[in-house]
Design a protein around this motif. Structure first.
Motif, PDB file in Angstrom:
ATOM      1  N   PHE A 137       1.260  -1.115   0.299  1.00 59.21           N
ATOM      2  CA  PHE A 137      -0.437   0.035   0.266  1.00 59.21           C
ATOM      3  C   PHE A 137       1.211   1.960  -0.008  1.00 59.21           C
ATOM      4  CE2 PHE A 137      -3.012  -3.474   1.789  1.00 59.21           C
ATOM      5  CZ  PHE A 137      -3.402  -2.951   1.301  1.00 59.21           C
ATOM      6  N   VAL A 138       0.820   2.358  -0.895  1.00 53.21           N
ATOM      7  CA  VAL A 138       1.366   3.347  -1.135  1.00 53.21           C
ATOM      8  C   VAL A 138       1.126   5.044  -0.823  1.00 53.21           C
ATOM      9  CG1 VAL A 138       3.163   4.973  -2.794  1.00 53.21           C
ATOM     10  CG2 VAL A 138       2.589   2.072  -2.717  1.00 53.21           C
ATOM     11  N   ASP A 139       0.987   5.530   0.269  1.00 53.12           N
ATOM     12  CA  ASP A 139       0.324   6.700   0.510  1.00 53.12           C
ATOM     13  C   ASP A 139       1.072   7.480  -0.321  1.00 53.12           C
ATOM     14  OD1 ASP A 139      -1.013   8.934   1.161  1.00 53.12           O
ATOM     15  OD2 ASP A 139      -1.591   7.938   3.324  1.00 53.12           O
ATOM     16  N   GLU A 140       1.260   9.199  -0.351  1.00 55.79           N
ATOM     17  CA  GLU A 140       2.282   9.510  -1.327  1.00 55.79           C
ATOM     18  C   GLU A 140       1.900  11.465  -0.893  1.00 55.79           C
ATOM     19  OE1 GLU A 140       5.798  10.696  -4.595  1.00 55.79           O
ATOM     20  OE2 GLU A 140       3.695   8.911  -4.791  1.00 55.79           O
TER      21      GLU A 140
ATOM     22  N   PHE B 204       4.160   0.524   2.929  1.00 50.13           N
ATOM     23  CA  PHE B 204       2.956  -0.824   3.612  1.00 50.13           C
ATOM     24  C   PHE B 204       3.331  -1.951   2.959  1.00 50.13           C
ATOM     25  CE2 PHE B 204       0.190  -3.116   5.918  1.00 50.13           C
ATOM     26  CZ  PHE B 204       0.759  -3.323   7.720  1.00 50.13           C
ATOM     27  N   THR B 205       4.079  -2.382   2.654  1.00 52.37           N
ATOM     28  CA  THR B 205       4.235  -4.092   2.248  1.00 52.37           C
ATOM     29  C   THR B 205       3.555  -5.070   3.788  1.00 52.37           C
ATOM     30  OG1 THR B 205       5.828  -3.958   1.454  1.00 52.37           O
ATOM     31  CG2 THR B 205       5.076  -5.620   1.124  1.00 52.37           C
ATOM     32  N   PRO B 206       2.071  -5.205   3.602  1.00 52.70           N
ATOM     33  CA  PRO B 206       1.296  -6.369   4.455  1.00 52.70           C
ATOM     34  C   PRO B 206       1.697  -7.566   4.459  1.00 52.70           C
ATOM     35  CG  PRO B 206       0.547  -6.132   2.484  1.00 52.70           C
ATOM     36  CD  PRO B 206       1.424  -5.858   2.382  1.00 52.70           C
ATOM     37  N   ASP B 207       1.463  -8.220   5.302  1.00 51.15           N
ATOM     38  CA  ASP B 207       1.816  -9.454   5.719  1.00 51.15           C
ATOM     39  C   ASP B 207       0.882 -10.628   5.343  1.00 51.15           C
ATOM     40  OD1 ASP B 207       4.951  -9.735   5.951  1.00 51.15           O
ATOM     41  OD2 ASP B 207       4.052  -9.945   8.771  1.00 51.15           O
TER      42      ASP B 207
ATOM     43  N   GLY C 234      -2.123  -8.182   7.709  1.00 50.85           N
ATOM     44  CA  GLY C 234      -1.452  -6.587   7.757  1.00 50.85           C
ATOM     45  C   GLY C 234      -1.951  -6.561   6.536  1.00 50.85           C
ATOM     46  N   LYS C 235      -3.581  -6.670   5.764  1.00 47.26           N
ATOM     47  CA  LYS C 235      -4.486  -5.922   5.234  1.00 47.26           C
ATOM     48  C   LYS C 235      -5.626  -5.095   5.880  1.00 47.26           C
ATOM     49  CE  LYS C 235      -3.680  -8.116   1.124  1.00 47.26           C
ATOM     50  NZ  LYS C 235      -4.255  -9.194   0.186  1.00 47.26           N
ATOM     51  N   LEU C 236      -5.893  -6.077   6.829  1.00 46.17           N
ATOM     52  CA  LEU C 236      -6.502  -5.234   7.952  1.00 46.17           C
ATOM     53  C   LEU C 236      -5.851  -4.611   8.819  1.00 46.17           C
ATOM     54  CD1 LEU C 236      -8.776  -6.701   9.352  1.00 46.17           C
ATOM     55  CD2 LEU C 236      -8.141  -7.935  10.991  1.00 46.17           C
ATOM     56  N   TYR C 237      -5.195  -4.394   9.348  1.00 45.41           N
ATOM     57  CA  TYR C 237      -3.870  -4.082  10.003  1.00 45.41           C
ATOM     58  C   TYR C 237      -4.344  -2.598   9.122  1.00 45.41           C
ATOM     59  CZ  TYR C 237      -0.301  -0.555  11.995  1.00 45.41           C
ATOM     60  OH  TYR C 237       1.290   0.065  12.737  1.00 45.41           O
ATOM     61  N   TRP C 238      -4.059  -2.745   7.961  1.00 43.08           N
ATOM     62  CA  TRP C 238      -3.592  -1.358   7.109  1.00 43.08           C
ATOM     63  C   TRP C 238      -4.962   0.165   7.039  1.00 43.08           C
ATOM     64  CZ3 TRP C 238      -0.836   2.233   5.402  1.00 43.08           C
ATOM     65  CH2 TRP C 238      -0.895   2.917   4.563  1.00 43.08           C
ATOM     66  N   HIS C 239      -5.932  -0.715   7.204  1.00 39.29           N
ATOM     67  CA  HIS C 239      -6.672  -0.794   6.886  1.00 39.29           C
ATOM     68  C   HIS C 239      -7.616  -0.241   8.132  1.00 39.29           C
ATOM     69  CE1 HIS C 239      -7.815  -0.904   2.587  1.00 39.29           C
ATOM     70  NE2 HIS C 239      -7.307  -2.236   2.844  1.00 39.29           N
ATOM     71  N   LEU C 240      -7.890  -0.309   9.478  1.00 41.50           N
ATOM     72  CA  LEU C 240      -8.005  -0.206  11.178  1.00 41.50           C
ATOM     73  C   LEU C 240      -7.709   0.793  11.280  1.00 41.50           C
ATOM     74  CD1 LEU C 240      -8.566  -3.872  12.621  1.00 41.50           C
ATOM     75  CD2 LEU C 240     -10.166  -2.271  11.560  1.00 41.50           C
TER      76      LEU C 240
ATOM     77  N   LYS D 253      -6.045   3.493   9.224  1.00 43.56           N
ATOM     78  CA  LYS D 253      -5.501   4.470   7.837  1.00 43.56           C
ATOM     79  C   LYS D 253      -6.449   5.196   8.615  1.00 43.56           C
ATOM     80  CE  LYS D 253      -5.003   4.872   3.789  1.00 43.56           C
ATOM     81  NZ  LYS D 253      -4.725   6.467   3.601  1.00 43.56           N
ATOM     82  N   PRO D 254      -7.813   5.574   9.199  1.00 47.86           N
ATOM     83  CA  PRO D 254      -8.196   6.723   9.418  1.00 47.86           C
ATOM     84  C   PRO D 254      -7.222   8.222  10.066  1.00 47.86           C
ATOM     85  CG  PRO D 254      -9.778   5.253   9.631  1.00 47.86           C
ATOM     86  CD  PRO D 254      -8.529   4.799   9.535  1.00 47.86           C
ATOM     87  N   LEU D 255      -6.404   6.959  10.772  1.00 48.93           N
ATOM     88  CA  LEU D 255      -5.907   8.194  12.547  1.00 48.93           C
ATOM     89  C   LEU D 255      -4.541   7.961  11.618  1.00 48.93           C
ATOM     90  CD1 LEU D 255      -5.106   9.064  14.746  1.00 48.93           C
ATOM     91  CD2 LEU D 255      -4.241   6.883  15.780  1.00 48.93           C
ATOM     92  N   HIS D 256      -4.048   7.342  10.756  1.00 53.08           N
ATOM     93  CA  HIS D 256      -2.850   6.878   9.972  1.00 53.08           C
ATOM     94  C   HIS D 256      -3.185   8.577   8.459  1.00 53.08           C
ATOM     95  CE1 HIS D 256       0.689   5.988   6.835  1.00 53.08           C
ATOM     96  NE2 HIS D 256      -0.711   6.765   5.582  1.00 53.08           N
ATOM     97  N   ASP D 257      -4.131   8.595   8.743  1.00 46.56           N
ATOM     98  CA  ASP D 257      -3.816  10.040   7.313  1.00 46.56           C
ATOM     99  C   ASP D 257      -3.806  10.650   8.474  1.00 46.56           C
ATOM    100  OD1 ASP D 257      -4.684   8.026   5.353  1.00 46.56           O
ATOM    101  OD2 ASP D 257      -6.353   8.471   5.449  1.00 46.56           O
ATOM    102  N   VAL D 258      -4.804  11.296   9.068  1.00 49.41           N
ATOM    103  CA  VAL D 258      -4.124  12.412  10.611  1.00 49.41           C
ATOM    104  C   VAL D 258      -2.850  12.696  11.083  1.00 49.41           C
ATOM    105  CG1 VAL D 258      -5.450  13.081  12.414  1.00 49.41           C
ATOM    106  CG2 VAL D 258      -6.941  12.410  10.792  1.00 49.41           C
ATOM    107  N   VAL D 259      -2.203  11.248  11.388  1.00 51.48           N
ATOM    108  CA  VAL D 259      -1.017  12.244  12.143  1.00 51.48           C
ATOM    109  C   VAL D 259      -0.031  12.638  10.869  1.00 51.48           C
ATOM    110  CG1 VAL D 259       0.782  10.224  12.878  1.00 51.48           C
ATOM    111  CG2 VAL D 259      -1.566  10.333  13.864  1.00 51.48           C
TER     112      VAL D 259
END
Length: 467
Positions: A302-305, A410-413, A417-423, A425-431
């Motif tokens: 997953f890439v966030d730029e 982020f390269t998930p396991d 890992g995919k579940l972790y990324w999506h859960l 993500k909202p806080l990730h975006d803000v931080v």
């Protein structure tokens, strides 16, 4: 002299690689582990004038790396050996003597170990042959007794903290010391004097223990106040749980009663610095272990730029990027990464380590990140997250004309890992959006206003992405 000791065993191959002819005085040549074939080996004791004269015949540069710490009378033995070398070097026409000792504390009550190191340096520099006395505190390298004492932090999650654990020193990488020793073989004209070889950071022994734990992947050691923890007790325990004899450990622990900061001229006054500058403490510790790579993750990344405009110049933005972490922080929501680090520590991860080298380079630690690559020409810094998570995170920060660019991969396991990324993500975006705007604004202004403006911009940015 001292060719089979710790520093000598590193220096001899370096001298041979540089094309020098090497002659060594060895008390008892070891047939099972001999010196490299090109070395001319002389059997004898460093306190034997005849053996020393024979070993110095035809020698231009004599290294005195002798230390008899394993003996109770080490000060007397080293004093005699230094005196014999001074006389032998003069008779043999040696051009330069080189010695490695310890720092000189400014207090009157100096440990026997440090007093002996200083005395040997004084004897050598007072001789008729110019002597270069290098003074180093802890030398970081596998096989260094001082460093091996530090590595006992692996044995327990707790560390006793008597008063002397808070005194400071300037640990230096073994590779840097060898660099200076090698450079001393070619210095012209010969140098006479005492010069400190300080590492790039001043750290207390407690901070160094925590740094060791952090770099080697251990959890932060739990400090336990120990006002009655004496040098004798520490040395006795060391002798029981390690291969280091108590007789060797005790004088080294006693030396920690002093702040071991530079007091004389600095070695770079007379010898060239390492080509890439001094090795940071993180990289010096890391070099004592096999190279490690980021663990392999298996899913599609997953890439966030994000690109944030800024009115700051490229140099200002780059200074902000390379100054992140430690006491400076991360230009994001206050305490958010402190909480994240605490959670990571609770689940067995490295936790939040509020520390960093003054100037980070490849391999250095910045809080709970490790520097994968720093490119000053391209103004690009790449960090790897060391926190526990079901995947692998890489943060790339770079400078563009009029903008700051941030890329998170982020390269998930697999599924976890995919579940972790999506859960997250909202806080990730803000931080991370707040951080990007904070870096862009923090390059032109500092303090609470910059953070507040970054929070506002981040909120508007995230809201725009949700529409």
């Amino acid at each position: 002299m001292g060719a089979t000791g710790y520093l000598g065993s590193l220096l001899v191959p370096a001298l041979l690689d540089a094309g020098h002819e090497v002659s060594a005085l060895v008390r008892a040549p070891d047939a099972s582990d001999p010196l490299p074939a090109p070395v001319t080996v002389h059997a004898g004791d460093a306190t034997d004038p005849r053996a020393v004269r024979e070993a110095l015949a035809g020698v231009e540069v004599a290294y005195f790396l002798v230390h008899s710490l394993e003996r109770d009378d080490f000060a007397d033995v080293d004093r005699r050996a230094a005196t014999v070398l001074v006389e032998g070097a003069a008779a043999a026409g040696v051009r330069q003597v080189v010695y490695v000792g310890g720092p000189r504390p400014t207090s009157d009550d100096v440990s026997e170990h440090l007093a002996s190191r200083a005395e040997v340096g004084d004897i050598l520099t007072a001789g008729s042959v110019p002597a270069l006395a290098l003074q180093a505190s802890m030398i970081i390298g596998r096989g260094s007794t001082s460093f091996d004492l530090l590595a006992t932090a692996r044995l327990s999650p707790w560390v006793p903290v008597p008063r002397w654990m808070r005194n400071t020193s300037r640990p230096v990488a073994a590779a840097d010391v060898v660099h200076y020793l090698l450079a001393a073989a070619e210095v012209e004209p010969p140098v006479r004097g005492t010069f400190d070889v300080p590492g790039p950071e001043a750290l207390s022994y407690l901070a160094l223990v925590q740094r060791y734990a952090r770099v080697t992947g251990l959890r932060t050691r739990l400090p336990v106040p120990a006002p009655l923890w004496s040098h004798r007790l520490a040395a006795a325990l060391t002798g029981v749980v390690t291969a280091i004899p108590s007789a060797v450990a005790r004088p080294l622990f006693e030396s920690l009663d002093h702040d071991l900061e530079p007091t004389d001229g600095v070695v770079t006054d007379v010898l060239p610095a390492p080509p890439r500058g001094p090795t940071t403490v993180d990289n010096a510790i890391r070099a004592t272990f096999p190279a490690t790579a980021c663990r392999a993750a298996t899913g599609a990344p997953f890439v966030d730029e994000l690109v944030v405009p800024t009115t700051a110049g490229p140099d200002e933005v780059w200074r902000t990027i390379t100054g992140l972490g430690g006491t400076t922080g991360w230009h994001t929501i206050p305490l958010v990464w402190t909480v994240r680090g605490a959670v990571d520590h609770l689940v067995g991860g490295v936790g939040l380590y509020r520390g960093r080298a003054p100037e980070v380079s490849d391999g250095d630690v910045v809080d709970f990140w490790t520097v994968l690559h720093r490119d000053d020409a391209a103004r690009r810094l790449v960090l790897h997250a060391d926190m526990r998570m079901p995947g692998d995170t890489v943060l790339e920060m770079s400078v563009e004309p009029g903008a700051y660019r941030q890329r998170i991969t982020f390269t998930p396991d697999d599924v976890a890992g995919k579940l972790y990324w999506h859960l997250q993500k909202p806080l990730h975006d803000v931080v991370f959006t707040t951080m990007a705007h904070g870096i862009a604004r923090g390059s032109t202004s500092t303090g609470r206003r910059a953070v507040a403006e970054a929070l506002r911009d981040a909120a508007n940015h995230v809201a725009g992405r949700l529409r």
